[in-house]
Design an enzyme around this catalytic site. Structure first.
Site, short mmCIF file in Angstrom:
data_model
loop_
_atom_site.label_atom_id
_atom_site.label_comp_id
_atom_site.label_asym_id
_atom_site.label_seq_id
_atom_site.Cartn_x
_atom_site.Cartn_y
_atom_site.Cartn_z
CB ALA A 58 106.31 -61.41 -57.53
CB ILE A 59 103.61 -62.05 -62.43
CG1 ILE A 59 104.08 -63.44 -62.86
CG2 ILE A 59 103.11 -61.24 -63.63
CD1 ILE A 59 102.97 -64.33 -63.37
CB SER A 60 105.91 -56.93 -60.63
OG SER A 60 107.18 -57.16 -61.19
N PRO A 61 103.45 -56.81 -63.34
CG PRO A 61 101.15 -56.93 -63.72
CD PRO A 61 102.22 -57.28 -62.72
NE ARG A 66 109.03 -54.35 -63.69
CZ ARG A 66 108.18 -54.33 -64.71
NH1 ARG A 66 107.02 -54.96 -64.63
NH2 ARG A 66 108.48 -53.68 -65.81
#
Length: 154
Positions: A58-61, A66
């Site tokens: 998953a893109i967790s910017p 995070r």
């Protein structure tokens, strides 16, 4: 797939799929992205507590989100899969980067929204510098301390 074939209980949580089923209706604001990542983390932790090896892509910017989700995990391996923006644009089969660069997609991570890379990931895979096999070998080696032994042997 190799882990599953080796007899490990494995579940893959893809960010887009989870967003479609558990986070439908969320947008791409920071708050909505954080909510989505927290939901993914919650499901991953539930599965992990029952012995499932959970792979999350998953893109967790946002680093703080995070880190908070990872802090709740019973066992974890943070893998930072990385390539320069130019390579991501070249690999983009959906054409999303091109659309984002034209301003057609708002809040696009790495273009119009930030991405905060992990400071100390357990494993950093530079996919522009490493072959798929090398990435896989490094991932399997990093999983060994968590009890995941060589594929084919448990």
């Amino acid at each position: 797939m190799l882990l599953y074939e080796a007899g490990y209980p494995v579940e893959h949580l893809d960010g887009d799929v989870v967003r479609e089923h558990l986070s439908k209706g969320l947008g791409f604001s920071r708050e909505d992205r954080d909510t989505n990542i927290r939901r993914i983390g919650y499901v991953a932790n539930l599965l992990a507590k029952h012995g499932v090896l959970v792979l999350v892509s998953a893109i967790s910017p946002y680093r703080s989100t995070r880190e908070a989700v990872l802090a709740e995990a019973p066992r974890k391996l943070e893998v930072y899969v990385d390539a320069p923006l130019e390579v991501l644009i070249q690999r983009d089969v959906k054409g999303l980067y091109a659309r984002a660069l034209r301003g057609e997609i708002a809040h696009f991570t790495g273009i119009s929204d930030p991405y905060e890379p992990p400071l100390n990931p357990d494993l950093h895979l530079r996919t522009d510098q490493m072959s798929l096999q090398e990435c896989l070998d490094r991932l399997l080696a990093a999983l060994a301390p968590l009890g995941v032994r060589e594929v084919g042997r448990r």
